[in-house]
Design an enzyme around this catalytic site. Structure first.
Site, PDB file in Angstrom:
ATOM      1  N   LYS A   1       0.718  -1.160  -0.062  1.00 39.91           N
ATOM      2  CA  LYS A   1      -0.008   0.170  -0.002  1.00 39.91           C
ATOM      3  C   LYS A   1       0.757   1.209   0.014  1.00 39.91           C
ATOM      4  O   LYS A   1       0.581   2.276  -0.563  1.00 39.91           O
ATOM      5  CB  LYS A   1      -1.098   0.090   1.087  1.00 39.91           C
ATOM      6  CG  LYS A   1      -2.186  -1.242   0.982  1.00 39.91           C
ATOM      7  CD  LYS A   1      -3.125  -1.166   2.081  1.00 39.91           C
ATOM      8  CE  LYS A   1      -3.845  -2.297   1.878  1.00 39.91           C
ATOM      9  NZ  LYS A   1      -5.000  -2.559   2.998  1.00 39.91           N
TER      10      LYS A   1
ATOM     11  N   ASP B   1     -10.051   1.661   2.242  1.00 47.96           N
ATOM     12  CA  ASP B   1     -10.438   0.810   3.496  1.00 47.96           C
ATOM     13  C   ASP B   1     -10.926   1.708   4.520  1.00 47.96           C
ATOM     14  O   ASP B   1     -11.517   1.276   5.239  1.00 47.96           O
ATOM     15  CB  ASP B   1      -8.811   0.519   3.975  1.00 47.96           C
ATOM     16  CG  ASP B   1      -8.219  -0.438   3.063  1.00 47.96           C
ATOM     17  OD1 ASP B   1      -8.793  -1.419   2.778  1.00 47.96           O
ATOM     18  OD2 ASP B   1      -6.908  -0.573   2.954  1.00 47.96           O
TER      19      ASP B   1
HETATM   20  P1  NDP Z   1       0.406  -4.723   9.914  1.00 53.33           P
HETATM   21  O1  NDP Z   1       1.505  -5.989   9.495  1.00 53.33           O
HETATM   22  O2  NDP Z   1       0.633  -3.570   9.292  1.00 53.33           O
HETATM   23  O3  NDP Z   1       0.282  -4.443  11.644  1.00 53.33           O
HETATM   24  C1  NDP Z   1       0.172  -5.663  12.275  1.00 53.33           C
HETATM   25  C2  NDP Z   1      -0.018  -5.254  13.553  1.00 53.33           C
HETATM   26  O4  NDP Z   1      -0.560  -6.574  14.476  1.00 53.33           O
HETATM   27  C3  NDP Z   1       0.904  -4.431  14.402  1.00 53.33           C
HETATM   28  O5  NDP Z   1       0.483  -3.520  15.252  1.00 53.33           O
HETATM   29  C4  NDP Z   1       1.433  -5.769  15.267  1.00 53.33           C
HETATM   30  O6  NDP Z   1       2.189  -5.003  16.376  1.00 53.33           O
HETATM   31  C5  NDP Z   1       0.349  -6.422  15.628  1.00 53.33           C
HETATM   32  N1  NDP Z   1       0.341  -7.788  15.864  1.00 53.33           N
HETATM   33  C6  NDP Z   1       0.729  -9.077  14.972  1.00 53.33           C
HETATM   34  N2  NDP Z   1       0.664 -10.163  15.788  1.00 53.33           N
HETATM   35  C7  NDP Z   1       0.267  -9.834  16.897  1.00 53.33           C
HETATM   36  C8  NDP Z   1       0.187 -10.587  18.083  1.00 53.33           C
HETATM   37  N3  NDP Z   1       0.538 -12.095  18.049  1.00 53.33           N
HETATM   38  N4  NDP Z   1      -0.077 -10.244  19.396  1.00 53.33           N
HETATM   39  C9  NDP Z   1      -0.206  -8.675  19.281  1.00 53.33           C
HETATM   40  N5  NDP Z   1      -0.285  -8.049  18.179  1.00 53.33           N
HETATM   41  C10 NDP Z   1       0.282  -8.410  17.006  1.00 53.33           C
HETATM   42  O7  NDP Z   1      -0.971  -5.415   9.585  1.00 53.33           O
HETATM   43  P2  NDP Z   1      -2.129  -4.568   8.865  1.00 53.33           P
HETATM   44  O8  NDP Z   1      -2.384  -3.432   9.619  1.00 53.33           O
HETATM   45  O9  NDP Z   1      -1.972  -4.566   7.129  1.00 53.33           O
HETATM   46  O10 NDP Z   1      -3.349  -5.629   8.996  1.00 53.33           O
HETATM   47  C11 NDP Z   1      -4.035  -5.875  10.449  1.00 53.33           C
HETATM   48  C12 NDP Z   1      -5.022  -6.813  10.253  1.00 53.33           C
HETATM   49  O11 NDP Z   1      -6.166  -6.047   9.422  1.00 53.33           O
HETATM   50  C13 NDP Z   1      -4.873  -8.163   9.390  1.00 53.33           C
HETATM   51  O12 NDP Z   1      -5.402  -9.173  10.241  1.00 53.33           O
HETATM   52  C14 NDP Z   1      -5.651  -8.040   8.137  1.00 53.33           C
HETATM   53  O13 NDP Z   1      -6.205  -9.187   7.564  1.00 53.33           O
HETATM   54  C15 NDP Z   1      -6.429  -7.127   8.448  1.00 53.33           C
HETATM   55  N6  NDP Z   1      -7.375  -6.216   7.370  1.00 53.33           N
HETATM   56  C16 NDP Z   1      -8.698  -6.465   7.161  1.00 53.33           C
HETATM   57  C17 NDP Z   1      -9.241  -5.711   6.097  1.00 53.33           C
HETATM   58  C18 NDP Z   1     -10.649  -5.942   6.006  1.00 53.33           C
HETATM   59  O14 NDP Z   1     -11.175  -5.326   4.812  1.00 53.33           O
HETATM   60  N7  NDP Z   1     -11.505  -6.626   6.620  1.00 53.33           N
HETATM   61  C19 NDP Z   1      -8.458  -4.891   5.448  1.00 53.33           C
HETATM   62  C20 NDP Z   1      -7.184  -4.499   5.636  1.00 53.33           C
HETATM   63  C21 NDP Z   1      -6.660  -5.368   6.756  1.00 53.33           C
HETATM   64  P3  NDP Z   1       3.658  -5.029  16.640  1.00 53.33           P
HETATM   65  O15 NDP Z   1       3.814  -3.486  16.098  1.00 53.33           O
HETATM   66  O16 NDP Z   1       4.104  -5.303  17.970  1.00 53.33           O
HETATM   67  O17 NDP Z   1       4.321  -5.799  15.610  1.00 53.33           O
END
Ligand code: NDP
Length: 266
Positions: free
Chosen positions: A66, A102
């Site tokens: 993105k 989004d």
């Molecule tokens: P990013 O990779 O940018 O960010 C991931 C985030 O999740 C970070 O804050 C990370 O924390 C945290 N994280 C990951 N694993 C864990 C864990 N086990 N415990 C606690 N925190 C965790 O992801 P995106 O923002 O791109 O996507 C996030 C979610 O949104 C995904 O599940 C995706 O499928 C969903 N999504 C849904 C959409 C929809 O239309 N419904 C559209 C876009 C996304 P840290 O900083 O500590 O690593």
């Protein structure tokens, strides 16, 4: 006969994406001469040349491209420009126009919950970035709670209240939202259980952006009899808004919705 307009989703991975089905059902239902495919783009810096090499009219962009999509655009919609992330591109006269659908999709998805003022985001990744800003623009008060400090920096600079698990003390939030990928491919909770047990009971409702799955977070919220919602409507609404851009506002939201939502029962 006019040539078909070609569209695609770019991402890595993309094999799981529902977008081709959503858009193709809408093209068919509305009689629009278009076709939507998927393309696994490995190198985000090749986004623009790939777009033109494939002769596309528009694309959606998903993880992890993105920000590359944002960089590839010639013209940016003001909101996309503000958040630095583009998930929809349309080509017009050789120029690429970029949008973020989004965030408005997410906003619409949570609008069914009334009387919400304070929102707790679990997670601070790319999705949190665009959605937190649109919520703030709409008058919600957004607090972010994230596992690690790094991703919170940007939010802090923009004046959001931010916490890591260690520094957090619970108070009342009207809506608690899982913005992490915890629970997507594993059975983990987005934050320590003690924290969730202190915020969920005080919330009016809980939302997960993960779709099509009863995540551990949603299960926990249900155990407190809270109204819940997964990410399906967010996905549907971002797709409808993208479709409006792809087809240059020739169809109403409701008309598109009627066809696109069939993708969620197939
Ligand atoms: P990013 O990779 O940018 O960010 C991931 C985030 O999740 C970070 O804050 C990370 O924390 C945290 N994280 C990951 N694993 C864990 C864990 N086990 N415990 C606690 N925190 C965790 O992801 P995106 O923002 O791109 O996507 C996030 C979610 O949104 C995904 O599940 C995706 O499928 C969903 N999504 C849904 C959409 C929809 O239309 N419904 C559209 C876009 C996304 P840290 O900083 O500590 O690593």
């Amino acid at each position: 006969m006019m040539a078909k307009d070609l569209f695609a989703i770019f991402g890595n991975p993309v094999s799981h994406s529902k977008s081709p089905l959503m858009h193709n059902l809408s093209f068919k239902g509305l009689g629009f001469n278009g076709c939507y495919a998927r393309y696994r783009l490995k190198d985000g810096t090749k986004l623009k040349e790939t777009f033109f090499a494939l002769g596309l009219k528009g694309i959606n962009i998903t993880v992890p491209h993105k920000e590359h999509a944002y960089a590839a655009c010639d013209v940016l919609d003001p909101f996309a420009k503000k958040v630095g992330a583009v998930n929809t591109i349309v080509e017009k006269e050789g120029k690429l126009y970029g949008y973020n659908t989004d965030a408005p999709g997410f906003l619409k998805a949570i609008s069914e919950f009334q009387n919400i003022r304070t929102v707790l985001f679990l997670g601070a990744g790319g999705t949190a970035q665009s959605t937190s800003r649109i919520l703030r623009d709409e008058g919600y008060e957004v607090t972010l709670l994230n596992r690690s400090e790094g991703r919170l920096e940007k939010f802090k600079e923009e004046g959001f209240e931010t916490y890591t698990f260690e520094r957090f003390t619970a108070k009342k939030y009207d809506l608690v939202i899982n913005m992490t990928s915890a629970g997507l491919e594993d059975e983990s909770l987005p934050a320590p259980k003690e924290i969730l047990n202190s915020v969920i009971p005080q919330a009016q409702a809980c939302v997960d952006v993960i779709y099509g799955k009863d995540t551990p977070f949603l299960k926990l919220a249900k155990s407190y009899d809270k109204p819940t919602k997964d990410g399906s409507d967010m996905l549907l609404y971002q797709g409808i808004i993208a479709f409006e851009y792809f087809t240059e506002q020739n169809y109403t939201f409701k008309e598109i919705e009627k066809h696109m939502k069939k993708a969620f029962v197939i």
